[in-house]
Design a protein around this motif. Structure first.
Motif, PDB file in Angstrom:
ATOM      1  N   SER A  41       0.847  -1.175   0.000  1.00  0.00           N
ATOM      2  CA  SER A  41       0.000   0.000   0.000  1.00  0.00           C
ATOM      3  C   SER A  41       0.885   1.228   0.000  1.00  0.00           C
ATOM      4  CB  SER A  41      -0.877   0.002   1.249  1.00  0.00           C
ATOM      5  OG  SER A  41      -1.528   1.245   1.402  1.00  0.00           O
ATOM      6  N   ALA A  42       0.436   2.274  -0.644  1.00  0.00           N
ATOM      7  CA  ALA A  42       1.146   3.549  -0.592  1.00  0.00           C
ATOM      8  C   ALA A  42       1.127   4.102   0.834  1.00  0.00           C
ATOM      9  CB  ALA A  42       0.526   4.541  -1.565  1.00  0.00           C
ATOM     10  N   ALA A  43       0.251   3.555   1.691  1.00  0.00           N
ATOM     11  CA  ALA A  43       0.155   3.987   3.088  1.00  0.00           C
ATOM     12  C   ALA A  43       1.284   3.430   3.942  1.00  0.00           C
ATOM     13  CB  ALA A  43      -1.188   3.572   3.680  1.00  0.00           C
ATOM     14  N   LYS A  99      -7.857   6.037  -2.418  1.00  0.00           N
ATOM     15  CA  LYS A  99      -8.132   5.277  -3.639  1.00  0.00           C
ATOM     16  C   LYS A  99      -8.261   3.783  -3.319  1.00  0.00           C
ATOM     17  CE  LYS A  99      -6.240   4.295  -8.223  1.00  0.00           C
ATOM     18  NZ  LYS A  99      -5.145   4.569  -9.159  1.00  0.00           N
ATOM     19  N   GLU A 100      -7.345   3.251  -2.515  1.00  0.00           N
ATOM     20  CA  GLU A 100      -7.400   1.834  -2.142  1.00  0.00           C
ATOM     21  C   GLU A 100      -8.672   1.523  -1.357  1.00  0.00           C
ATOM     22  OE1 GLU A 100      -2.569   1.127  -1.755  1.00  0.00           O
ATOM     23  OE2 GLU A 100      -3.708   1.706   0.016  1.00  0.00           O
ATOM     24  N   GLN A 101      -9.050   2.418  -0.455  1.00  0.00           N
ATOM     25  CA  GLN A 101     -10.251   2.196   0.360  1.00  0.00           C
ATOM     26  C   GLN A 101     -11.504   2.208  -0.514  1.00  0.00           C
ATOM     27  OE1 GLN A 101      -9.898   1.003   3.168  1.00  0.00           O
ATOM     28  NE2 GLN A 101      -8.375   2.036   4.393  1.00  0.00           N
ATOM     29  N   LYS A 102     -11.576   3.143  -1.444  1.00  0.00           N
ATOM     30  CA  LYS A 102     -12.749   3.199  -2.321  1.00  0.00           C
ATOM     31  C   LYS A 102     -12.835   1.959  -3.204  1.00  0.00           C
ATOM     32  CE  LYS A 102     -13.519   8.153  -2.399  1.00  0.00           C
ATOM     33  NZ  LYS A 102     -13.618   9.355  -3.221  1.00  0.00           N
ATOM     34  N   ALA A 103     -11.702   1.500  -3.725  1.00  0.00           N
ATOM     35  CA  ALA A 103     -11.685   0.290  -4.558  1.00  0.00           C
ATOM     36  C   ALA A 103     -12.109  -0.925  -3.738  1.00  0.00           C
ATOM     37  CB  ALA A 103     -10.288   0.069  -5.145  1.00  0.00           C
ATOM     38  N   HIS A 104     -11.636  -1.003  -2.516  1.00  0.00           N
ATOM     39  CA  HIS A 104     -11.993  -2.122  -1.645  1.00  0.00           C
ATOM     40  C   HIS A 104     -13.485  -2.085  -1.315  1.00  0.00           C
ATOM     41  CE1 HIS A 104     -10.512  -5.190   1.336  1.00  0.00           C
ATOM     42  NE2 HIS A 104     -11.783  -5.065   1.646  1.00  0.00           N
ATOM     43  N   ALA A 105     -14.025  -0.907  -1.067  1.00  0.00           N
ATOM     44  CA  ALA A 105     -15.450  -0.775  -0.763  1.00  0.00           C
ATOM     45  C   ALA A 105     -16.294  -1.267  -1.940  1.00  0.00           C
ATOM     46  CB  ALA A 105     -15.800   0.681  -0.434  1.00  0.00           C
ATOM     47  N   GLU A 106     -15.890  -0.935  -3.158  1.00  0.00           N
ATOM     48  CA  GLU A 106     -16.623  -1.387  -4.340  1.00  0.00           C
ATOM     49  C   GLU A 106     -16.555  -2.906  -4.473  1.00  0.00           C
ATOM     50  OE1 GLU A 106     -18.716   0.215  -6.489  1.00  0.00           O
ATOM     51  OE2 GLU A 106     -18.498   1.760  -4.957  1.00  0.00           O
ATOM     52  N   MET A 107     -15.374  -3.480  -4.225  1.00  0.00           N
ATOM     53  CA  MET A 107     -15.209  -4.924  -4.316  1.00  0.00           C
ATOM     54  C   MET A 107     -16.075  -5.635  -3.277  1.00  0.00           C
ATOM     55  SD  MET A 107     -11.765  -7.294  -4.232  1.00  0.00           S
ATOM     56  CE  MET A 107     -11.096  -6.360  -2.905  1.00  0.00           C
ATOM     57  N   MET A 108     -16.153  -5.089  -2.084  1.00  0.00           N
ATOM     58  CA  MET A 108     -16.931  -5.720  -1.012  1.00  0.00           C
ATOM     59  C   MET A 108     -18.426  -5.713  -1.315  1.00  0.00           C
ATOM     60  SD  MET A 108     -14.980  -7.083   1.186  1.00  0.00           S
ATOM     61  CE  MET A 108     -16.106  -7.402   2.527  1.00  0.00           C
ATOM     62  N   LYS A 109     -18.886  -4.748  -2.109  1.00  0.00           N
ATOM     63  CA  LYS A 109     -20.302  -4.722  -2.481  1.00  0.00           C
ATOM     64  C   LYS A 109     -20.675  -5.964  -3.269  1.00  0.00           C
ATOM     65  CE  LYS A 109     -20.899   0.278  -2.585  1.00  0.00           C
ATOM     66  NZ  LYS A 109     -21.101   1.443  -3.458  1.00  0.00           N
ATOM     67  N   SER A 110     -19.772  -6.424  -4.131  1.00  0.00           N
ATOM     68  CA  SER A 110     -20.069  -7.602  -4.949  1.00  0.00           C
ATOM     69  C   SER A 110     -19.673  -8.909  -4.270  1.00  0.00           C
ATOM     70  CB  SER A 110     -19.392  -7.492  -6.314  1.00  0.00           C
ATOM     71  OG  SER A 110     -17.996  -7.452  -6.159  1.00  0.00           O
ATOM     72  N   PHE A 136       4.502   3.494   8.613  1.00  0.00           N
ATOM     73  CA  PHE A 136       4.098   4.514   7.650  1.00  0.00           C
ATOM     74  C   PHE A 136       5.358   5.049   6.983  1.00  0.00           C
ATOM     75  CE2 PHE A 136       0.609   4.233  10.609  1.00  0.00           C
ATOM     76  CZ  PHE A 136      -0.492   4.278   9.778  1.00  0.00           C
ATOM     77  N   SER A 137       5.580   4.655   5.722  1.00  0.00           N
ATOM     78  CA  SER A 137       6.845   4.950   5.062  1.00  0.00           C
ATOM     79  C   SER A 137       6.997   6.369   4.536  1.00  0.00           C
ATOM     80  CB  SER A 137       7.105   3.992   3.905  1.00  0.00           C
ATOM     81  OG  SER A 137       6.194   2.991   3.780  1.00  0.00           O
ATOM     82  N   LYS A 138       5.908   7.016   4.206  1.00  0.00           N
ATOM     83  CA  LYS A 138       6.033   8.356   3.638  1.00  0.00           C
ATOM     84  C   LYS A 138       4.922   9.264   4.126  1.00  0.00           C
ATOM     85  CE  LYS A 138       3.554   7.267  -0.605  1.00  0.00           C
ATOM     86  NZ  LYS A 138       3.574   7.285  -2.053  1.00  0.00           N
ATOM     87  N   SER A 139       5.143  10.557   3.947  1.00  0.00           N
ATOM     88  CA  SER A 139       4.152  11.526   4.400  1.00  0.00           C
ATOM     89  C   SER A 139       2.947  11.534   3.467  1.00  0.00           C
ATOM     90  CB  SER A 139       4.772  12.922   4.490  1.00  0.00           C
ATOM     91  OG  SER A 139       5.256  13.323   3.240  1.00  0.00           O
ATOM     92  N   GLY A 140       1.824  11.981   4.007  1.00  0.00           N
ATOM     93  CA  GLY A 140       0.600  12.069   3.219  1.00  0.00           C
ATOM     94  C   GLY A 140      -0.620  11.832   4.080  1.00  0.00           C
ATOM     95  N   VAL A 162       0.284  11.668   8.013  1.00  0.00           N
ATOM     96  CA  VAL A 162       1.694  11.314   8.199  1.00  0.00           C
ATOM     97  C   VAL A 162       2.539  12.495   7.750  1.00  0.00           C
ATOM     98  CG1 VAL A 162       3.508   9.650   7.631  1.00  0.00           C
ATOM     99  CG2 VAL A 162       1.105   8.894   7.722  1.00  0.00           C
ATOM    100  N   ARG A 163       3.337  12.993   8.651  1.00  0.00           N
ATOM    101  CA  ARG A 163       4.195  14.151   8.335  1.00  0.00           C
ATOM    102  C   ARG A 163       5.660  13.763   8.474  1.00  0.00           C
ATOM    103  NH1 ARG A 163       2.864  14.007  13.384  1.00  0.00           N
ATOM    104  NH2 ARG A 163       4.076  14.907  15.031  1.00  0.00           N
ATOM    105  N   ARG A 164       6.485  14.519   7.858  1.00  0.00           N
ATOM    106  CA  ARG A 164       7.949  14.267   7.926  1.00  0.00           C
ATOM    107  C   ARG A 164       8.493  14.660   9.256  1.00  0.00           C
ATOM    108  NH1 ARG A 164      10.083  12.060   3.750  1.00  0.00           N
ATOM    109  NH2 ARG A 164       9.007  12.279   1.802  1.00  0.00           N
TER     110      ARG A 164
END
Length: 164
Positions: A41-43, A99-110, A136-140, A162-164
């Motif tokens: 994950s980018a997270a 983005k990952e959470q929204k994609a996962h939510a859509e997948m869980m609907k089906s 948490f590897s990077k800020s965001g 997440v901050r530097r």
């Protein structure tokens, strides 16, 4: 192909991950390490107990809320989340980008009965406490979410800054 691979591939493609990486094949991005890309994950990435910088207690409620609803961490910090389900419904605690959470939510609907095999997601039964260790590897800005059908849509999410 087995159904688990197909489901992981569908999720990964929505998040921009290659099928070769899912199959455990080496890619340029993973530098020869054979980790399933569906777990990336980018997270950030799963952490280890030895690397924990601090512990954050999180409570889950049937009002479709996490407490705290906003968490601040530093880039590179490894957090032990101690997650307590204070409700009478099963809930999830999953870390990812919006983005990952929204994609996962859509997948869980089906596929509402899908079982997760992802180190960034834990399922917590009523009254249970579970831990998730995450680096948490990077800020965001990232999100914690529950993808039990209807929970995410009802607002069961929290922000991680997440901050530097």
């Amino acid at each position: 192909m087995n159904i688990r691979f197909i489901l992981a591939l569908a999720f990964a493609l929505s998040a921009g991950v290659s099928g070769a990486a899912l199959a455990g094949e080496s890619t340029h991005e993973d530098h020869g390490h054979h980790h399933a890309q569906a777990h990336r994950s980018a997270a950030g990435k799963p952490g280890t107990a030895a690397a924990v910088n601090r512990t954050i207690a999180v409570a889950m409620f049937d009002t479709m809320r996490y407490e705290p609803s906003s968490i601040n961490v530093k880039a590179g910090e490894t957090i032990r989340f101690t997650v307590k389900n204070r409700g009478s419904l099963t809930h999830e605690f999953g870390i990812g980008t919006l983005k990952e959470q929204k994609a996962h939510a859509e997948m869980m609907k089906s596929m509402p009965d899908m079982k997760h095999d992802d180190p960034g997601v834990i399922t917590v039964e009523p009254g249970q406490t579970r831990e998730l260790i995450w680096t948490f590897s990077k800020s965001g800005g990232f999100q914690i979410a529950c993808h039990i059908p209807g929970h995410y849509e009802a607002g069961m999410k929290a922000t991680v800054k997440v901050r530097r």
